[in-house]
Motif scaffolding. Structure first.
Motif, PDB file in Angstrom:
ATOM      1  N   SER A  91       5.394   7.497   1.649  1.00  0.00           N
ATOM      2  CA  SER A  91       4.314   6.783   2.320  1.00  0.00           C
ATOM      3  C   SER A  91       3.138   6.527   1.400  1.00  0.00           C
ATOM      4  O   SER A  91       2.300   5.674   1.685  1.00  0.00           O
ATOM      5  N   LEU A  92       3.063   7.250   0.272  1.00  0.00           N
ATOM      6  CA  LEU A  92       1.973   7.052  -0.684  1.00  0.00           C
ATOM      7  C   LEU A  92       2.280   5.959  -1.687  1.00  0.00           C
ATOM      8  O   LEU A  92       1.401   5.548  -2.441  1.00  0.00           O
ATOM      9  N   SER A  93       3.524   5.476  -1.725  1.00  0.00           N
ATOM     10  CA  SER A  93       3.906   4.455  -2.708  1.00  0.00           C
ATOM     11  C   SER A  93       3.306   3.103  -2.331  1.00  0.00           C
ATOM     12  O   SER A  93       3.356   2.700  -1.175  1.00  0.00           O
ATOM     13  N   PRO A  94       2.738   2.375  -3.328  1.00  0.00           N
ATOM     14  CA  PRO A  94       2.199   1.037  -3.023  1.00  0.00           C
ATOM     15  C   PRO A  94       3.279  -0.017  -2.887  1.00  0.00           C
ATOM     16  O   PRO A  94       2.999  -1.133  -2.466  1.00  0.00           O
ATOM     17  N   ASP A  95       4.533   0.316  -3.257  1.00  0.00           N
ATOM     18  CA  ASP A  95       5.637  -0.622  -3.175  1.00  0.00           C
ATOM     19  C   ASP A  95       6.634  -0.163  -2.115  1.00  0.00           C
ATOM     20  O   ASP A  95       6.594   0.970  -1.639  1.00  0.00           O
ATOM     21  N   ALA A  96       7.527  -1.075  -1.769  1.00  0.00           N
ATOM     22  CA  ALA A  96       8.601  -0.722  -0.857  1.00  0.00           C
ATOM     23  C   ALA A  96       9.502   0.313  -1.529  1.00  0.00           C
ATOM     24  O   ALA A  96       9.876   0.165  -2.693  1.00  0.00           O
ATOM     25  N   ASN A 110       9.793   3.941   3.692  1.00  0.00           N
ATOM     26  CA  ASN A 110       8.368   3.899   4.008  1.00  0.00           C
ATOM     27  C   ASN A 110       8.032   2.642   4.809  1.00  0.00           C
ATOM     28  O   ASN A 110       8.871   1.765   5.029  1.00  0.00           O
ATOM     29  N   GLU A 111       6.801   2.563   5.237  1.00  0.00           N
ATOM     30  CA  GLU A 111       6.374   1.468   6.111  1.00  0.00           C
ATOM     31  C   GLU A 111       6.512   0.109   5.425  1.00  0.00           C
ATOM     32  O   GLU A 111       6.906  -0.875   6.050  1.00  0.00           O
ATOM     33  N   ASP A 164      14.575  -0.620  -8.945  1.00  0.00           N
ATOM     34  CA  ASP A 164      14.869   0.507  -9.818  1.00  0.00           C
ATOM     35  C   ASP A 164      15.469   1.621  -8.980  1.00  0.00           C
ATOM     36  O   ASP A 164      15.035   1.880  -7.849  1.00  0.00           O
ATOM     37  N   LEU A 165      16.478   2.303  -9.540  1.00  0.00           N
ATOM     38  CA  LEU A 165      17.164   3.388  -8.851  1.00  0.00           C
ATOM     39  C   LEU A 165      17.049   4.654  -9.684  1.00  0.00           C
ATOM     40  O   LEU A 165      17.097   4.597 -10.915  1.00  0.00           O
ATOM     41  N   LYS A 166      16.909   5.791  -9.008  1.00  0.00           N
ATOM     42  CA  LYS A 166      16.843   7.070  -9.685  1.00  0.00           C
ATOM     43  C   LYS A 166      17.539   8.124  -8.839  1.00  0.00           C
ATOM     44  O   LYS A 166      17.354   8.175  -7.626  1.00  0.00           O
ATOM     45  N   ARG A 167      18.368   8.934  -9.503  1.00  0.00           N
ATOM     46  CA  ARG A 167      19.069  10.004  -8.801  1.00  0.00           C
ATOM     47  C   ARG A 167      18.127  11.170  -8.569  1.00  0.00           C
ATOM     48  O   ARG A 167      17.416  11.608  -9.485  1.00  0.00           O
ATOM     49  N   ILE A 168      18.092  11.689  -7.348  1.00  0.00           N
ATOM     50  CA  ILE A 168      17.258  12.834  -7.012  1.00  0.00           C
ATOM     51  C   ILE A 168      18.130  13.842  -6.272  1.00  0.00           C
ATOM     52  O   ILE A 168      19.276  13.561  -5.917  1.00  0.00           O
ATOM     53  N   TRP A 178      15.313   4.416  -4.187  1.00  0.00           N
ATOM     54  CA  TRP A 178      15.270   2.969  -4.416  1.00  0.00           C
ATOM     55  C   TRP A 178      13.809   2.532  -4.387  1.00  0.00           C
ATOM     56  O   TRP A 178      13.101   2.802  -3.418  1.00  0.00           O
ATOM     57  N   SER A 179      13.344   1.891  -5.421  1.00  0.00           N
ATOM     58  CA  SER A 179      11.982   1.346  -5.431  1.00  0.00           C
ATOM     59  C   SER A 179      12.047  -0.137  -5.750  1.00  0.00           C
ATOM     60  O   SER A 179      12.859  -0.571  -6.566  1.00  0.00           O
ATOM     61  N   PHE A 180      11.207  -0.892  -5.087  1.00  0.00           N
ATOM     62  CA  PHE A 180      11.200  -2.353  -5.195  1.00  0.00           C
ATOM     63  C   PHE A 180       9.823  -2.776  -5.690  1.00  0.00           C
ATOM     64  O   PHE A 180       8.918  -3.029  -4.885  1.00  0.00           O
ATOM     65  N   PRO A 181       9.614  -2.800  -7.026  1.00  0.00           N
ATOM     66  CA  PRO A 181       8.268  -3.129  -7.544  1.00  0.00           C
ATOM     67  C   PRO A 181       7.890  -4.557  -7.217  1.00  0.00           C
ATOM     68  O   PRO A 181       8.733  -5.456  -7.158  1.00  0.00           O
ATOM     69  N   GLY A 182       6.586  -4.761  -7.005  1.00  0.00           N
ATOM     70  CA  GLY A 182       6.075  -6.103  -6.721  1.00  0.00           C
ATOM     71  C   GLY A 182       6.086  -6.389  -5.244  1.00  0.00           C
ATOM     72  O   GLY A 182       7.041  -6.103  -4.515  1.00  0.00           O
ATOM     73  N   ALA A 183       5.022  -6.910  -4.777  1.00  0.00           N
ATOM     74  CA  ALA A 183       4.905  -7.230  -3.360  1.00  0.00           C
ATOM     75  C   ALA A 183       5.614  -8.538  -3.067  1.00  0.00           C
ATOM     76  O   ALA A 183       5.728  -9.420  -3.923  1.00  0.00           O
ATOM     77  N   PRO A 184       6.176  -8.711  -1.865  1.00  0.00           N
ATOM     78  CA  PRO A 184       6.808  -9.981  -1.532  1.00  0.00           C
ATOM     79  C   PRO A 184       5.784 -11.098  -1.462  1.00  0.00           C
ATOM     80  O   PRO A 184       4.585 -10.856  -1.335  1.00  0.00           O
TER      81      PRO A 184
END
Length: 799
Positions: A91-96, A110-111, A164-168, A178-184
């Motif tokens: 929820s703290l991430s600025p991206d999806a 997240n939202e 971008d994908l990262k194993r956790i 899964w992170s999706f940089p850049g706003a739509p």
């Protein structure tokens, strides 16, 4: 009244049970309790009980609506608690952002993710094409295997996305972040509504223009002040239909129903928000109608055109331009205050007839609109969309032209394509270099072992030295591949550029020959930089050799190497869009050679691209330079004029010297004599490549160590479980089944003080980011027998 677009997205629930089920059950319980109290003759308690339960329902609903990250059903385990914590972090991430299990099933979102992707689908289901879905699955597998991955240009509904994908998580229950940089891209209708409710609407009002924004259903969702006062004074609906607010007069003009005949007739012009869309959403402008088009009306039209961000132009029935706004001039490359006569004058010769025919059909036939792909004369290689729409009731204007300036968009597309290509080739180069490093390690190791049995003068000694020399040349080639892919192991130091240039100057004089004059000029007040001096020297040598070859065609010339400082306040004067504002120490290498044609200048940093004859160049020189500079945190630019020469400028950020950096660097320690490399103790060697394992085992045995070998991580853990005394664990990083870091973490559980030495053909910097084990050492491949013995001796000495 209508100040903004109020459309909101309500994310659908992702829980296993419907969201309405819990409120219904609670409400049923509340009703049962109220009836019970009422039945026993206590109506007051019944009322209080129902009111309390209602308040609890409202509070639960508000809390549910304010949840910022949605957590799907999880097993009641420690992993569930970890994912709940991950949900709060997302929820703290600025991206999806979202978390899925190893199979791609959505666990946490997240939202921003839920708003951007309606319905909160699994990340694997975002792609709209089969190729995109395969790319996402491949990226997921790579992330599970290597720890991280990325994908770009994935086609989704409404455009494309990068991710971008990262194993956790742990190995027993891995998950994917899964992170999706850049706003739509913002909703064009929302942007238009904000403009109309803000300064743009006020500007239109001052010009006497009534403006209203309608959606694809024809409802008015925003309007400026004159329209609100005149057309909406009697409307009680929040979003009325536009056709309910106006009526048509006998001569085809519009009358506002709210004025009940008191107002004059109006002209109406509809400008779509998206010219390529046919949904009808857009802005409707209403002008006061006069018997003859007045100068005031023309001024209003021109003011309106200038306020709009789109490139707009009006054309009369004969196909001539009447007026155009500044955005249209910029997009069409029209300079000065003049204006071309016909729209066909803006496009290339092949497209003139199509443009003229489309304008003629829209001017004289029924009012319609359509897009036409054309190539502008100023940029014939980049097709653009020209929207042509017929107009009626606007005086001499018969056709509306819309042209968008997509130069920045085209530039970004080229940059993304170039970056994607370089990344793909870089990954390939890094993988090839890793496999070659294993082979070269075996070759160099066997050569060292054979040289231990031969002395200078033996018949085989020179042959073995020749094999070792060729293997070292091959190792240099793999280092070039790793440098291009930015995966090499750098040994950065705080240094001064003039010192580095002075160190390499004597070598350059021999390389350049007698026909090339070398000039070195140093500026003042250069700040220190942090870079690998050896790699920086390689950059200078590569650029100098290329300059020598370019000047050979002209019989010689002058090579100028210059160092100078660039202050932060002077960065804007350079004119670069990608150079951040900071203090730099710059290195310029210029020649007077034949120059580079503009068509080739943009490709010079690509791997395996060369203009030299076959056999005279690998095409890795400049790509190696590019990789070293970027990995050092710097920037490199090339400028060239055919026949005059080429100049390369490297900008390295000034390093802020801290207290520990300000101390005099320690002198490089001389290699230990062979006699000091002998040691004792038990070494557990884990290597899946048989040839590398054999060389390392023999090398360590010859230096006095007792060596236990394992072919993979599981076998190594079995040896450790036997309880044998192990002084050092030497392991490869990338192995099948269980990799080195995983095996190291398991080994440290029972032996927390066990020294570990990792060896790999990948870069140390890349590996340290993915290895979360403290107190480990690293030995890059390929290595010699002496380098392996030195590394083992150092780890055991420092233990």
């Amino acid at each position: 009244m209508l100040e903004r677009h109020a459309a909101l997205l309500d994310p659908a629930p992702q829980d296993g049970a419907p969201r309405w089920l819990v409120p219904v059950l609670v409400a049923a319980a509340a009703a049962s309790g109220g009836v019970l109290f009422y039945a026993v003759g206590e109506p007051l308690f019944a009322g209080l009980f129902l009111a309390g339960m209602a308040a609890m329902l409202v509070a639960a609903f508000v809390i549910d609506r304010r949840t910022t990250a949605q957590l799907l059903p999880d097993p009641t385990s420690q992993a569930g608690e970890e994912r709940a914590m991950s949900a709060a972090a997302l929820s703290l991430s600025p991206d999806a952002a979202a978390i899925s299990d190893a199979n791609g099933r959505l666990l946490v979102a997240n939202e921003i993710y839920r708003e951007r992707f309606a319905g909160s689908p699994s990340p694997l289901d975002l792609a709209t094409s089969e190729g995109g879905r395969d790319a996402l699955k491949t990226a997921c597998r790579i992330a599970l295997r290597d720890g991280m991955a990325s994908a770009s240009g994935i086609e989704v509904e409404g455009g494309t996305l990068n991710l971008d994908l990262k194993r956790i998580g742990n190995d027993a229950d891995p998950a994917i972040l899964w992170s999706f940089p850049g706003a739509p891209q913002p909703d064009a209708l929302v942007v238009a509504a904000r403009r109309l409710a803000g300064r743009t609407g006020e500007s239109l009002a001052s010009a006497g223009v009534l403006a209203a924004l309608v959606d694809d259903e024809g409802r008015v969702i925003a309007a400026n002040r004159p329209f609100t006062n005149r057309a909406l004074s009697l409307s009680e609906e929040d979003r009325p239909y536009f056709i309910d607010l106006v009526e048509s007069s006998e001569d085809g003009l519009l009358l506002l129903k709210a004025e009940e005949g008191r107002g004059g007739p109006l002209k109406g012009v509809h400008v779509p928000v998206d010219p390529a869309s046919e949904d009808g959403a857009g802005t409707i402008f209403l002008f006061d109608h006069g018997q003859q088009p007045s100068e005031t009306t023309s001024e209003q039209v021109q003011m309106l055109l200038e306020l709009l961000p789109l490139g707009l132009a009006l054309v009369d029935r004969d196909g001539r331009f009447l007026t155009m706004n500044s955005a249209f001039r910029t997009a069409g490359g029209i300079e000065g205050g003049g204006m071309p006569a016909y729209p066909g004058d803006l496009v290339v010769k092949e497209d003139k007839a199509a443009v003229a025919d489309a304008v003629r059909r829209n001017a004289r036939g029924p009012a319609m609109s359509g897009d036409l792909a054309v190539r502008l004369a100023i940029a014939p290689k980049e097709p653009v969309a020209l929207t042509i729409a017929g107009l009626r009731g606007l005086g001499d204007a018969a056709v509306l032209l819309l042209l968008k300036d997509n130069s920045e968009e085209a530039k970004l597309k080229r940059q993304i394509a170039q970056a994607t290509k370089m990344q793909a080739v870089g990954q390939l180069a890094g993988g090839v270099a890793h496999d070659f490093n294993n082979i070269l390690t075996a070759i160099l190791g066997h050569c060292d072992l054979m040289l231990m049995r031969h002395t200078p003068g033996d018949s085989d000694y020179d042959d073995i030295q020749q094999i070792k020399s060729n293997a070292n040349r091959a190792a240099n080639l793999t280092r070039q591949l790793l440098a291009f892919s930015r995966q090499q192991t750098l040994r950065p130091q705080v240094l001064q550029l003039p010192d580095t240039v002075s160190e390499v100057s004597h070598l350059l004089k021999r390389l350049l020959g007698e026909t090339v004059e070398l000039q070195v000029k140093h500026g003042r007040d250069l700040g220190p930089v942090r870079a690998d001096p050896g790699q920086l020297e390689q950059v200078i040598v590569n650029l100098a050799v290329n300059a020598r070859d370019a000047m050979a065609e002209k019989g010689g010339g002058t090579l100028t190497i210059r160092t100078f400082s660039v202050r932060a306040e002077d960065v804007a004067d350079i004119g670069s869009e990608i150079l951040p504002v900071a203090d730099y120490s710059a290195l310029s290498i210029s020649d007077t050679g034949s120059g580079i044609p503009p068509a080739i200048l943009g490709k010079i940093f690509e791997p395996f691209f060369t203009t030299k004859e076959i056999g005279k160049g690998t095409g890795l020189g400049l790509s190696t330079v590019y990789g070293i500079v970027k990995q050092s945190g710097g920037y490199i630019f090339a400028d060239s004029k055919v026949g005059e020469g080429t100049s390369f400028v490297i900008y390295l950020p000034v390093h802020v010297v801290e207290e520990q950096d300000a101390r005099t660097p320690a002198q490089v320690k001389a290699p230990d004599p062979e006699s000091e490399l002998w040691g004792s103790g038990t070494v557990l060697l884990v290597e899946d490549e048989p040839m590398v394992r054999t060389v390392a085992e023999r090398a360590l045995t010859r230096h006095g160590y007792e060596v236990l070998t394992a072919t993979n991580g599981e076998e190594a853990l079995e040896i450790l479980a036997r309880g044998e005394e192990i002084d050092l664990l030497v392991s490869d990083v990338v192995m099948p089944l269980m990799d080195g870091p995983t095996m190291g973490r398991e080994a440290r559980k029972d032996r927390p003080d066990l020294p570990i030495l990792f060896m790999s053909g990948y870069a140390e910097e890349q590996l340290r980011k993915s290895i979360d084990i403290v107190n480990v050492s690293f030995l890059p491949k390929p290595f010699s027998v002496q380098e392996l013995a030195e590394a083992v001796r150092k780890v055991l000495t420092d233990k």
